[in-house]
Design a protein around this motif. Structure first.
Motif, mmCIF file in Angstrom:
data_model
loop_
_atom_site.group_PDB
_atom_site.id
_atom_site.type_symbol
_atom_site.label_atom_id
_atom_site.label_comp_id
_atom_site.label_asym_id
_atom_site.label_seq_id
_atom_site.Cartn_x
_atom_site.Cartn_y
_atom_site.Cartn_z
ATOM 1 N N ALA A 14 0.942 -1.051 -0.070
ATOM 2 C CA ALA A 14 -0.147 0.125 0.007
ATOM 3 C C ALA A 14 0.790 1.208 -0.061
ATOM 4 O O ALA A 14 0.532 2.211 -0.613
ATOM 5 C CB ALA A 14 -0.941 -0.144 1.130
ATOM 6 N N PHE A 15 2.030 1.284 0.571
ATOM 7 C CA PHE A 15 2.829 2.456 0.822
ATOM 8 C C PHE A 15 3.627 2.630 -0.413
ATOM 9 O O PHE A 15 4.721 3.481 -0.577
ATOM 10 C CB PHE A 15 3.799 1.994 2.109
ATOM 11 N N ALA A 16 3.790 1.529 -1.377
ATOM 12 C CA ALA A 16 4.571 1.619 -2.437
ATOM 13 C C ALA A 16 4.746 2.933 -3.237
ATOM 14 O O ALA A 16 5.809 3.222 -3.547
ATOM 15 C CB ALA A 16 4.329 0.316 -3.204
ATOM 16 N N PRO A 17 3.628 3.496 -3.415
ATOM 17 C CA PRO A 17 3.698 4.723 -4.251
ATOM 18 C C PRO A 17 4.542 5.763 -3.720
ATOM 19 O O PRO A 17 5.107 6.694 -4.163
ATOM 20 C CB PRO A 17 2.183 5.390 -4.438
ATOM 21 N N ALA A 18 4.636 5.630 -2.436
ATOM 22 C CA ALA A 18 5.428 7.010 -1.667
ATOM 23 C C ALA A 18 6.718 6.566 -1.625
ATOM 24 O O ALA A 18 7.607 7.431 -1.501
ATOM 25 C CB ALA A 18 4.975 6.851 -0.202
ATOM 26 N N LEU A 19 7.183 5.295 -1.994
ATOM 27 C CA LEU A 19 8.542 4.962 -2.001
ATOM 28 C C LEU A 19 9.238 5.768 -3.279
ATOM 29 O O LEU A 19 10.438 5.389 -3.296
ATOM 30 C CB LEU A 19 8.642 3.340 -2.011
ATOM 31 N N ASN A 20 8.259 6.113 -4.260
ATOM 32 C CA ASN A 20 9.221 6.589 -5.305
ATOM 33 C C ASN A 20 9.462 8.046 -5.099
ATOM 34 O O ASN A 20 9.988 8.570 -6.075
ATOM 35 C CB ASN A 20 8.080 6.671 -6.425
ATOM 36 N N ALA A 21 9.268 8.728 -3.904
ATOM 37 C CA ALA A 21 9.646 9.887 -3.367
ATOM 38 C C ALA A 21 11.028 10.486 -3.865
ATOM 39 O O ALA A 21 11.490 11.471 -4.415
ATOM 40 C CB ALA A 21 9.235 10.203 -1.988
ATOM 41 N N PRO A 22 12.090 9.328 -3.323
ATOM 42 C CA PRO A 22 13.514 9.737 -3.857
ATOM 43 C C PRO A 22 13.642 10.172 -5.474
ATOM 44 O O PRO A 22 14.662 11.015 -5.809
ATOM 45 C CB PRO A 22 14.188 8.569 -3.430
ATOM 46 N N GLU A 23 13.035 9.430 -6.081
ATOM 47 C CA GLU A 23 13.164 9.753 -7.542
ATOM 48 C C GLU A 23 12.552 10.691 -8.041
ATOM 49 O O GLU A 23 13.189 11.611 -8.846
ATOM 50 C CB GLU A 23 12.530 8.405 -8.395
ATOM 51 N N ALA A 24 11.581 11.407 -7.337
ATOM 52 C CA ALA A 24 11.051 12.654 -7.773
ATOM 53 C C ALA A 24 11.970 13.680 -7.165
ATOM 54 O O ALA A 24 11.904 14.807 -7.763
ATOM 55 C CB ALA A 24 9.671 12.841 -6.771
ATOM 56 N N LEU A 25 12.687 13.497 -6.137
ATOM 57 C CA LEU A 25 13.827 14.462 -5.671
ATOM 58 C C LEU A 25 14.866 14.521 -6.833
ATOM 59 O O LEU A 25 15.527 15.656 -7.231
ATOM 60 C CB LEU A 25 14.413 13.950 -4.474
ATOM 61 N N ALA A 26 15.353 13.211 -7.332
ATOM 62 C CA ALA A 26 16.551 13.612 -8.158
ATOM 63 C C ALA A 26 16.112 13.987 -9.575
ATOM 64 O O ALA A 26 17.056 14.403 -10.242
ATOM 65 C CB ALA A 26 16.910 11.971 -8.354
ATOM 66 N N ASP A 27 14.831 13.885 -9.847
ATOM 67 C CA ASP A 27 14.476 14.444 -11.344
ATOM 68 C C ASP A 27 14.382 15.929 -11.483
ATOM 69 O O ASP A 27 13.308 16.507 -11.546
ATOM 70 C CB ASP A 27 13.033 13.889 -11.509
ATOM 71 N N GLY A 28 15.495 16.455 -11.303
ATOM 72 C CA GLY A 28 15.650 18.012 -11.568
ATOM 73 C C GLY A 28 16.594 18.604 -10.621
ATOM 74 O O GLY A 28 17.107 18.025 -9.727
ATOM 75 N N PRO A 29 16.745 20.007 -10.723
ATOM 76 C CA PRO A 29 17.732 20.872 -9.826
ATOM 77 C C PRO A 29 17.379 20.716 -8.468
ATOM 78 O O PRO A 29 16.139 20.741 -8.125
ATOM 79 C CB PRO A 29 17.748 22.416 -10.197
ATOM 80 N N LEU A 30 18.442 20.964 -7.526
ATOM 81 C CA LEU A 30 18.000 20.863 -6.167
ATOM 82 C C LEU A 30 17.395 21.894 -5.675
ATOM 83 O O LEU A 30 16.693 21.953 -4.424
ATOM 84 C CB LEU A 30 19.660 20.873 -5.467
ATOM 85 N N ASP A 31 17.262 23.130 -6.213
ATOM 86 C CA ASP A 31 16.743 24.392 -5.548
ATOM 87 C C ASP A 31 15.346 24.278 -5.799
ATOM 88 O O ASP A 31 14.388 24.918 -5.622
ATOM 89 C CB ASP A 31 17.307 25.630 -6.192
ATOM 90 N N GLY A 32 14.766 23.294 -6.598
ATOM 91 C CA GLY A 32 13.160 22.948 -6.719
ATOM 92 C C GLY A 32 12.832 21.620 -6.150
ATOM 93 O O GLY A 32 11.650 21.258 -6.110
ATOM 94 N N VAL A 33 13.753 21.089 -5.234
ATOM 95 C CA VAL A 33 13.352 19.766 -4.839
ATOM 96 C C VAL A 33 12.417 19.658 -3.719
ATOM 97 O O VAL A 33 11.218 19.022 -3.555
ATOM 98 C CB VAL A 33 14.723 19.224 -3.871
ATOM 99 N N GLY A 34 11.990 21.138 -2.936
ATOM 100 C CA GLY A 34 10.933 21.127 -1.953
ATOM 101 C C GLY A 34 9.516 21.037 -2.626
ATOM 102 O O GLY A 34 8.709 20.352 -2.243
ATOM 103 N N GLU A 35 9.346 21.864 -3.771
ATOM 104 C CA GLU A 35 8.202 21.727 -4.550
ATOM 105 C C GLU A 35 8.077 20.394 -5.022
ATOM 106 O O GLU A 35 6.819 19.746 -5.035
ATOM 107 C CB GLU A 35 8.252 22.635 -5.598
ATOM 108 N N ARG A 36 9.029 19.467 -5.787
ATOM 109 C CA ARG A 36 8.641 18.091 -6.225
ATOM 110 C C ARG A 36 8.320 17.452 -5.241
ATOM 111 O O ARG A 36 7.449 16.498 -5.452
ATOM 112 C CB ARG A 36 10.200 17.905 -7.035
#
Length: 201
Positions: free
Chosen positions: A74-96
């Motif tokens: 059930a928690f599996a979708p949330a485990l993709n969060a690290p990939e969401a962080l990696a996908d773009g510049p560090l200064d936009g990581v909070g919004e992503r």
């Protein structure tokens, strides 16, 4: 002894095993969602799955282990969060990260099992320990690894606390006006705070 006779005395065939295991997991998720951790029993899960309780123990072990297996899926979708962080510049990581987390909570299909997990974790120490172990090992440490900063684990935990706390107030406790606020408004206000936790001084 024939192969068929041997199989009848031993474990079920592999395809049957997979089907039975999935049926038990689906039943467990529904039971935990409807009843919470305390009121769910292995016997109740077995009955809902249409199997003997011995089979639940055979595949998963204790109720705690069934719960961990059920919430991991059930928690599996949330485990993709690290990939969401990696996908773009560090200064936009909070919004992503904020957008990703609220996307999961706003989707009824993923919100329902998450609510069951959070409610169980809040009301039961064993469920809380399982949830904490899953979040720490599979989510927060992976987020911290993306940051490459000396206090990365603390930063990841603070960001998670901000997001989980807001989600609790909005979706579980339903405090107004937060509960009915436009998700975009929440993301706009929350994202800079999460960014500060993750990359600020």
């Amino acid at each position: 002894m024939t192969e068929a006779a041997s199989r009848r005395r031993g474990r079920p065939p592999r395809t049957e095993s997979a089907d039975t295991r999935d049926r038990i997991l689906n039943a467990a998720r529904e039971e935990f969602s409807e009843r919470g951790y305390d009121k769910t029993s292995v016997r109740g899960i077995a009955k809902a799955a249409g199997v003997d309780s011995a089979l639940v123990h055979h595949y998963f072990g204790t109720k705690e282990q069934v719960f961990e297996s059920a919430i991991e899926v059930a928690f599996a979708p949330a485990l993709n969060a690290p990939e969401a962080l990696a996908d773009g510049p560090l200064d936009g990581v909070g919004e992503r990260l904020t957008r990703f987390v609220f996307g999961i909570w706003e989707n009824p299909g993923t919100r329902t099992p998450l609510l069951a997990i959070v409610r169980s974790a809040v009301n039961n120490d064993t469920a809380a320990a399982v949830f904490r172990r899953l979040v720490a090992s599979q989510l927060l440490r992976r987020i911290a690894a993306q940051l490459d900063l000396p206090d990365a684990e603390l930063r990841a935990e603070l960001a998670a606390a901000q997001l989980v706390g807001t989600a609790m107030l909005r979706y579980v406790i339903k405090v107004e006006p937060l509960a009915s606020a436009d998700p975009e408004q929440i993301i706009r206000r929350l994202a800079p705070v999460v960014q500060g936790h993750l990359t600020g001084p």
